[in-house]
Design an enzyme around this catalytic site. Structure first.
Site, PDB file in Angstrom:
ATOM      1  N   GLU A   1       0.929  -1.222  -0.019  1.00  0.00           N
ATOM      2  CA  GLU A   1       0.033   0.074   0.128  1.00  0.00           C
ATOM      3  C   GLU A   1       0.963   1.492  -0.016  1.00  0.00           C
ATOM      4  O   GLU A   1       0.542   2.429   0.591  1.00  0.00           O
ATOM      5  CB  GLU A   1      -0.910   0.123   1.347  1.00  0.00           C
ATOM      6  CG  GLU A   1      -1.853  -1.114   1.313  1.00  0.00           C
ATOM      7  CD  GLU A   1      -3.094  -1.201   2.347  1.00  0.00           C
ATOM      8  OE1 GLU A   1      -4.126  -0.992   1.852  1.00  0.00           O
ATOM      9  OE2 GLU A   1      -2.658  -0.750   3.527  1.00  0.00           O
TER      10      GLU A   1
ATOM     11  N   CYS B   1     -11.285   2.783   5.561  1.00  0.00           N
ATOM     12  CA  CYS B   1     -10.747   4.068   5.855  1.00  0.00           C
ATOM     13  C   CYS B   1     -10.995   4.907   5.042  1.00  0.00           C
ATOM     14  O   CYS B   1     -11.257   6.113   5.229  1.00  0.00           O
ATOM     15  CB  CYS B   1      -9.094   3.694   6.049  1.00  0.00           C
ATOM     16  SG  CYS B   1      -8.511   3.003   4.547  1.00  0.00           S
TER      17      CYS B   1
END
Lengths: 644, 644
Positions: B306, B405
């Site tokens: 990520e 998120c």
């Protein structure tokens, strides 16, 4: 159905060339001994002693048996052409260990005997049990043919009897087949070696049963207490079992599995004149070659499924293109060629042999690629399909793999490379590949010897001399490769009209042949610029270089600038140049390319000014198969092209 | 150190524009209610009731708390500008549940109270415990500022006291810090809200301790009975803990973590005049912007971590470019801008806001992107970094995520978008972004109102009217965007020399300002062709289109041919055209491109003839942020260019 062919065995083909013969020697003297040591050191050989117990190291893995038996097959092929008493002794020892591992009922598998005896035949979908049996059969037939020794063949006859007793449509048998195809083509080899039709019948059963409803893999999953829909690969086309094989029309799923299945289907189509299987093969072949194959003959772009994705999806840096898959393609193409002498099969076979399969082993025979990407860049690992975590990382060949299918596979291919050159049918001698050497065969019950003089693949000039036991009329088919324009041929000095006599990629001359007849063939080999279909979005604006059957790449080692900055003008002249010192002797391609002037890009990532300032840079392309034999680094096959 | 700035709060900035205001309304009326329902339905809200028991569904996940509190923060921001008694009641209910979950010692975390109470503070590296506390602090300060209600703030003061009692350099405390930075910047907000320096001090501790030897994450792993070298992410730069933060010089690892850490470091540099932190931020900023950021402001190309990879590695189809990372970049750039009014920070902030962050939410406010690729192609999923398994698969926004998120993060950004427009320092009023509306601020203790009239970002004409409580001398800094050439400005009708008065991207006019003064600024917005550094190998031969701050893309829906076949000639004229009906009203870019004639490619994958035959094709480019709001399909930002 057209005329059926039979390949001339590699044992009757004596290669005397500078391309394959040195590789066969390296294979025999380096690769095969190294692979033995790896099998020994990793416990793969000792697994057959069945002494492994829980908590001990080297737990026999589900497909370890196949690594050993593929190595036996490779070693047997070398024995068949180059006797070696020491190697034969080693093989006999290994085979005795294998024989000792056979169970009373004939069963023979180290993992399911020593590690999980309760799981025998409970998960054909995932656990490669019949796949291992198949590779053991291939080894058995190879070693019997090489040595005349029956021990492993006897063992495998007993094991196959056991398998036949367990799997089939008859009452009380499981209607199973293997998730990883292999046993099907191996059973055909058992049939060819023994002449016993039960093997052919069992191969037919495995092929015919595949993908039928209700799906055996579902039944088996339920029996294990699993939900069929939890299958990790999600879709059964992963293992070509989404529908009966006669309905297949698209190449899909795991590439090696697909190649082994379709090889078996081609075998069965040949043996049993099975039109349904043949037609399925044809549809799948076209689907593969029209949009799902790399220019190198590599197949299966994705690491995620080790296989095929969507049409024209051919990424370069992340190309998986497993060595075994290119080898599998050689197997399938070769079998299709025996069904029909069509250059489209020979073209792909040759392409994979000289490029995407051969790249799988280093020139010194000691290191192996699993994935064969068409571009390499620091940090990118095609095996993992994800960022390798560091720019220090560079993709390169490995000495071995946890999953070690590729090293012995390339070894057995190279050891038997002579198999792929000639075929004969009732009235025809077909020459598929060109390579210096002498081959003996029977055509119309007449002994024929063909001698090729050539420096192929570096040169397209081929002279062929014939010896014929007595003057006999038959056809000689000589392949005019798909990459070749303007071939010229003559017989006994007399030029013949190639175009007129060429059909489906073969120049065919029927006449009474006699000893002393000689044929010359000139296959022009200019440097070609190759373009890919506009839907291969990864290659937009790019060109690849090819000369004869050899696909080229540029490697960082030969260039002054990072190779991704190299742009090849359409007008740039490209010259072939033989370099005997380089990479075992190769023709390189030289030219002048351009590269952006970088001074204006310091600390600038994006700009609205295109900055056409550019510098000249020398370009040297090397054969793709020979990449990564010097300093590991960046490589690319497809080069941006400008100006046209 | 240069003049320090303070952002004018979004509560003092009344937007009246057609770009952000409708999005704020959609955010308030659609996104925030939907996110509440998702939090409710998935069990995230009920988790605070602490009634979960093993075997029950909806086991509270380690970072569920943060999803809820980011939603509270977003909702609080909307309340601050648009009172809504119903929403406020809902917030009070949720906050009461949160308060009820607080333990006697102040601890507050649903997972480590209900699910794994024995694991509290045992794995800071992986389990987001302090990260969740940080988001709860941000929610507490936001809701206190919006409503004046102290309940959540009191709860968080108690929880923070507990955290301070556990972590620090003092004897008996753990020298820990969170694997996922967030609490550091949240503690600065606690300090700003309460004025209590203990929060600032604790933020300093967490930042200063990070990456010190011996590494806390190693100590903690050993205490858990694990080997530190078994860390799944392999290297500690994944969480920016490979060395003390003052030594950082390259952007690396997980992109959101990096942004939150460097945001906190910029905060601390500002609050404590910490030159070491400031210099580290500068080095990392330059490393990021010189080679590791997409043209959209997206960052972190790889799904595997990520995060960041190697310089110039910016793949398009597999670009991860997480929505949260672009939002984090806005946070960091905005904080850097308060340290130094330099256009390089404002340029990236504006870029991420209008492109790579905004793309994270659909125009209807109901669907979200986690990854924001710069090209989409059937079968490619940037979230998984692997083949999605089917050409039927098309990447598109989702209603929610298991790891959720991004949705509340984009909601809190849009709800507080007014924060990013103005800053003031002792003697200066800085205007970073242009957007129609009215803002009130204090400069030199004088009330100043700025009114912007503009149709930005669709038009570069900006008129600004001032009201000043009494005539006062101060500087006005107006950003001249990096994308803009030839800006023209005038004050009260009198043209000023922009170049002469512009430094580091800001046109600065110091004079006595008074009510009635008006400034006009014209920022020309031609369609620009943007090129990337030659080492971004993925963009070789390609061009991107930009107009003003808006980056464009082409989407399949607007084109007659598969968009990967579209090639843009360098000479092609490109015209902007406002279309009020399309995608909520956007300027599109229209032009004529070319596409290969396909007839000769039927059943041909490779050929040696380049086939220059081509057809004309109309090209329509839309703003990147607005892609995937019609039929999901192919998209690309970088378009092959020819002829120049």
């Amino acid at each position: 159905m057209s005329e059926l062919y039979k390949a001339v065995s590699f044992t009757d083909v004596n290669l005397e060339d500078t391309f394959w013969m040195p590789r066969m020697e390296t294979n025999r003297l380096r690769t095969i001994p190294i692979e033995y040591i790896q099998c020994k050191d990793t416990g793969r050989l000792d697994a057959f002693k069945l002494k492994w117990k829980p908590e001990m190291p080297n737990e026999p893995h589900i497909f370890w048996d196949s690594d050993v038996t593929k190595w036996i097959e490779a070693a047997a092929y070398t024995l068949a052409t180059t006797p070696d008493t020491e190697l034969e002794k080693l093989l006999d020892e290994v085979i005795e260990d294998i024989a000792s591992a056979q169970q009373k009922d004939g069963y023979l598998n180290t993992h399911f005997t020593a590690v999980e005896p309760d799981k025998r035949w409970t998960n054909l979908r995932d656990l490669h049990e019949l796949y291992c049996a198949g590779h053991m059969m291939e080894a058995a037939t190879a070693y019997y043919q090489a040595s005349g020794k029956r021990l492993l063949l006897d063992v495998m006859e007993r094991y196959t009897d056991h398998i036949i007793s367990v799997f089939g449509i008859e009452d009380g048998k499981k209607r199973g087949y293997c998730g990883h195809e292999e046993i099907e083509l191996a059973l055909v080899k058992m049939y060819h070696t023994t002449g016993d039709k039960k093997y052919l019948k069992q191969a037919q059963y495995f092929v015919d049963e595949r993908g039928n409803s209700p799906l055996y893999f579902d039944i088996e999953a339920i029996a294990r207490g699993e939900k069929p829909e939890d299958y990790w690969a999600k879709k059964y086309d992963y293992c070509q079992a989404d529908k009966p094989v006669r309905e297949h029309d698209k190449i899909a799923g795991h590439a090696v599995r697909a190649m082994y299945l379709y090889s078996a289907m081609a075998d069965l189509a040949r043996e049993t004149n099975d039109i349904g299987l043949r037609k399925a093969c044809d549809r799948i072949w076209d689907d593969m070659t029209n949009g799902k194959i790399y220019i190198t003959g590599g197949i299966g772009p994705s690491a995620a499924n080790e296989g095929f994705t969507t049409p024209y999806d051919l990424p370069n840096e992340t190309a998986y293109a497993e060595t075994c898959a290119a080898i599998g393609l050689v197997f399938w193409a070769h079998r299709m060629l025996q069904l029909e002498c069509d250059g489209k099969y020979a073209d792909e076979m040759e392409c994979a042999l000289y490029n995407g399969a051969l790249s799988g082993v280093s020139l010194d025979g000691e290191k192996f690629f699993y994935a064969n990407p068409l571009a390499a860049h620091p940090g990118i690992n095609p095996n993992s399909n994800s960022w390798a975590g560091s720019s220090d990382y560079t993709y390169q060949r490995s000495e071995w793999f946890g999953c070690a299918c590729c090293p012995p596979n390339i070894a057995r291919l190279i050891a038997s490379i002579g198999n792929y050159i000639y075929s004969v049918s009732d009235n025809t001698l077909a020459i598929h590949l060109y390579s210096a050497g002498t081959a003996k065969m029977q055509v119309k019950n007449t002994g024929v010897t063909v001698r090729q003089l050539t420096n192929y693949p570096w040169d397209g000039q081929i002279a062929m001399m014939l010896e014929v036991a007595h003057p006999t009329e038959f056809a000689i088919k000589m392949r005019i490769p798909g990459w070749c324009g303007g071939a010229v041929a003559s017989i006994n000095g007399q030029e013949i009209n190639v175009a007129e006599h060429t059909e489906r990629g073969y120049l065919t001359i029927t006449r009474e042949w006699q000893t002393g007849d000689h044929i010359t063939l000139v296959l022009p080999m200019p440097v070609e610029r190759v373009y890919s279909h506009p839907d291969v979005r990864q290659n937009n604006g790019c060109v690849a270089l090819q000369r004869g059957p050899i696909v080229y790449c540029i490697e960082q080692e030969d260039h002054e600038v990072p190779i991704h900055r190299i742009i090849l003008p359409t007008q740039a002249e490209l010259q072939p140049e033989y370099n005997s010192e380089l990479l075992g002797g190769v023709v390189v391609i030289k030219g002048e390319a351009i590269t952006p002037e970088m001074s204006a890009w310091k600390d600038v990532l994006y700009r609205t000014n295109r900055l056409n300032a550019e510098n000249k840079v020398k370009l040297t392309a090397i054969p793709y198969y020979a990449w990564c034999n010097r300093t590991p680094g960046a490589m690319r096959v497809w080069i941006p092209e400008t100006g046209g």
